[in-house]
Scaffold this active site. Structure first.
Site, mmCIF file in Angstrom:
data_model
loop_
_atom_site.group_PDB
_atom_site.id
_atom_site.type_symbol
_atom_site.label_atom_id
_atom_site.label_comp_id
_atom_site.label_asym_id
_atom_site.label_seq_id
_atom_site.Cartn_x
_atom_site.Cartn_y
_atom_site.Cartn_z
ATOM 1 N N SER A 229 0.839 -1.192 0.000
ATOM 2 C CA SER A 229 0.000 0.000 0.000
ATOM 3 C C SER A 229 0.873 1.239 0.000
ATOM 4 O O SER A 229 1.994 1.226 0.507
ATOM 5 C CB SER A 229 -0.898 0.030 1.243
ATOM 6 N N ASP A 230 0.357 2.328 -0.597
ATOM 7 C CA ASP A 230 0.957 3.609 -0.268
ATOM 8 C C ASP A 230 0.730 3.800 1.229
ATOM 9 O O ASP A 230 -0.179 3.213 1.814
ATOM 10 C CB ASP A 230 0.319 4.735 -1.080
ATOM 11 N N TRP A 231 1.560 4.630 1.847
ATOM 12 C CA TRP A 231 1.553 4.709 3.301
ATOM 13 C C TRP A 231 0.194 5.221 3.811
ATOM 14 O O TRP A 231 -0.223 6.327 3.506
ATOM 15 C CB TRP A 231 2.704 5.579 3.769
ATOM 16 N N SER A 232 -0.506 4.351 4.553
ATOM 17 C CA SER A 232 -1.837 4.625 5.117
ATOM 18 C C SER A 232 -2.921 4.689 4.036
ATOM 19 O O SER A 232 -3.943 5.347 4.222
ATOM 20 C CB SER A 232 -1.840 5.919 5.935
ATOM 21 N N ALA A 233 -2.724 3.979 2.930
ATOM 22 C CA ALA A 233 -3.715 3.975 1.851
ATOM 23 C C ALA A 233 -4.755 2.875 2.003
ATOM 24 O O ALA A 233 -5.663 2.769 1.188
ATOM 25 C CB ALA A 233 -3.026 3.830 0.492
#
Length: 433
Positions: A229-233
């Site tokens: 994931s993109d960070w916190s996506a």
């Protein structure tokens, strides 16, 4: 290479669920009981933006001093595959020296709008150019046994409402324009990881989009690495795992791990799906570990000189009307106006590493250093970022009136800027910005 299927069979469900999310901001989880190592990932792709981890695991410390290479928009303008391979190689060596297993980049989203806040990082409006440049970059990094994370998959073409916007795109447009850059790079360079995007794609979040993460990426393109994931996506972890999102970053502090365990125990999630994600992640973790090179030195001075050389190769002069350049040939009094001309941070962009102060030459410094004898280079800030700018504006206007030519360096924030050259009457010279 480890027998991963045997190793996974020895793991508890809780340990397997844990592998599917980060240990902290930058590391995958280790399992000491089974001697499973962790792996560090770090920001790129214009330089190694590695956080100084001393005493911090939350992602808030400053980054180590590093080397900032030209932005993606500049490097793509070189149309030079060999040059991008050299950049990748250098970044790979820097990662080896800093024990980084995967560098997050390259970013290959298509420049759909000039207002996109990440256009400095993205390569091109053209899918073929973006694909070829990305392929060279990835191959360069991975030649050093360091992984890349091609991003942001997919249709992340604006920053406005980036976390919630739905990109509504028909199938032909999606494949011919927005997926094409990813497809070529994935098939030709085989990046170790793919990073999903925050946005929705035709109504479905990128982190739980079965069509893009599995049907297209894996089944159609044959991708074998892991999806992060993109960070916190992450929107909903269990549907995301089912759709093909293997690793959640950063850590969910056990919250989403527990949801995975609960879903398996309730029969809502096949444990084989978890096993598959764990195998994909561990395959890359061990690949990075086995590819570690000892005694690699991060030679910042040499890499800085390479960055200067590459910057020269990326310059593109579109039009030099009335031979306005070089300035010193026609003008003896040059006014440099604009806050960004003297701001050493304006050229770095977000997600690029901090560099030593003596290695960052501002526009004003560079012009003064290169000005031949008899040419006077003067500076005024002009309009800044506060209400109390009247004095600065007055100084800029006075300097402009007494100068032969004006170089205006303008931009909306310290990480995005542009430039233009004006004669003393205020007429802009086209294409010289």
């Amino acid at each position: 290479m480890k027998d991963l299927k045997k190793l996974i069979s020895e793991m508890t469900l809780e340990e397997k669920a844990g592998i599917c999310s980060g240990a902290d901001f930058w590391h995958t989880k280790a399992v000491e009981r089974l001697q499973i190592p962790d792996m560090m990932m770090s920001d790129g792709p214009h330089g190694l933006r590695k956080q100084d981890l001393e005493g911090d695991h939350l992602g808030v410390n400053d980054s180590i001093k590093a080397v900032c290479f030209p932005a993606g928009c500049a490097m793509a303008s070189s149309f030079d595959r060999e040059l991008l391979h050299r950049v990748g190689e250098t970044l790979g060596k820097e990662c080896q020296a800093e024990n980084v297993g995967v560098i997050l980049g390259p970013a290959v989203n298509i420049k759909r709008s000039p207002l996109c806040g990440r256009n400095f990082e993205y390569y091109s409006e053209d899918p073929y150019a973006a694909s070829e440049i990305a392929t060279a970059h990835i191959e360069g990094v991975q030649s050093q046994n360091v992984g890349t994370s091609i991003k942001h998959f997919c249709l992340n073409n604006q920053e406005t409402r980036r976390m919630s916007i739905s990109a509504e795109v028909d199938e032909r447009t999606m494949h011919e324009i927005y997926l094409s850059a990813f497809e070529g790079a994935v098939k030709n360079a085989k990046p170790w990881t793919v990073m999903c995007s925050y946005n929705r794609i035709n109504g479905v979040f990128g982190s739980e989009n079965q069509e893009t993460l599995t049907d297209i990426l894996r089944k159609r393109w044959g991708y074998e690495g892991f999806v992060v994931s993109d960070w916190s996506a992450v929107n909903d972890r269990v549907p995301g795992l089912k759709a093909g999102l293997d690793l959640e970053m950063p850590s969910s502090f056990g919250e989403n791990d527990a949801l995975i365990v609960e879903a398996v125990k309730k029969g809502e999630l096949d444990e084989a799906v978890v096993d598959q994600a764990v195998e994909r992640i561990l395959n890359i973790v061990y690949k990075a570990q086995e590819g570690r090179k000892e005694n690699v030195v991060f030679d910042r001075d040499a890499d800085h000189e390479l960055a200067r050389e590459i910057a020269g190769e990326t310059l593109v002069l579109l039009k030099n009307e009335e031979t306005v350049l070089p300035l010193a040939k026609k003008y003896k009094k040059v006014a440099v106006i604009g806050y960004h001309a003297a701001d050493r941070y304006c050229m770095l962009g977000d997600y690029t590493p901090p560099v030593p102060e003596n290695e960052c030459v501002t526009v004003l410094q560079g012009m003064k250093q290169e000005a031949p004898e008899g040419v006077e280079v003067s500076y005024a800030m002009g309009s800044g970022f506060s209400e109390a700018d009247a004095d600065e504006k007055a100084k800029a206007l006075a300097l402009a009136k007494e100068s032969d030519v004006i170089v205006a360096v303008v931009g909306g924030s310290s990480s995005r800027f542009g430039g233009a050259v004006f004669d003393a009457n205020g007429a802009a010279s086209k294409g010289t910005g």
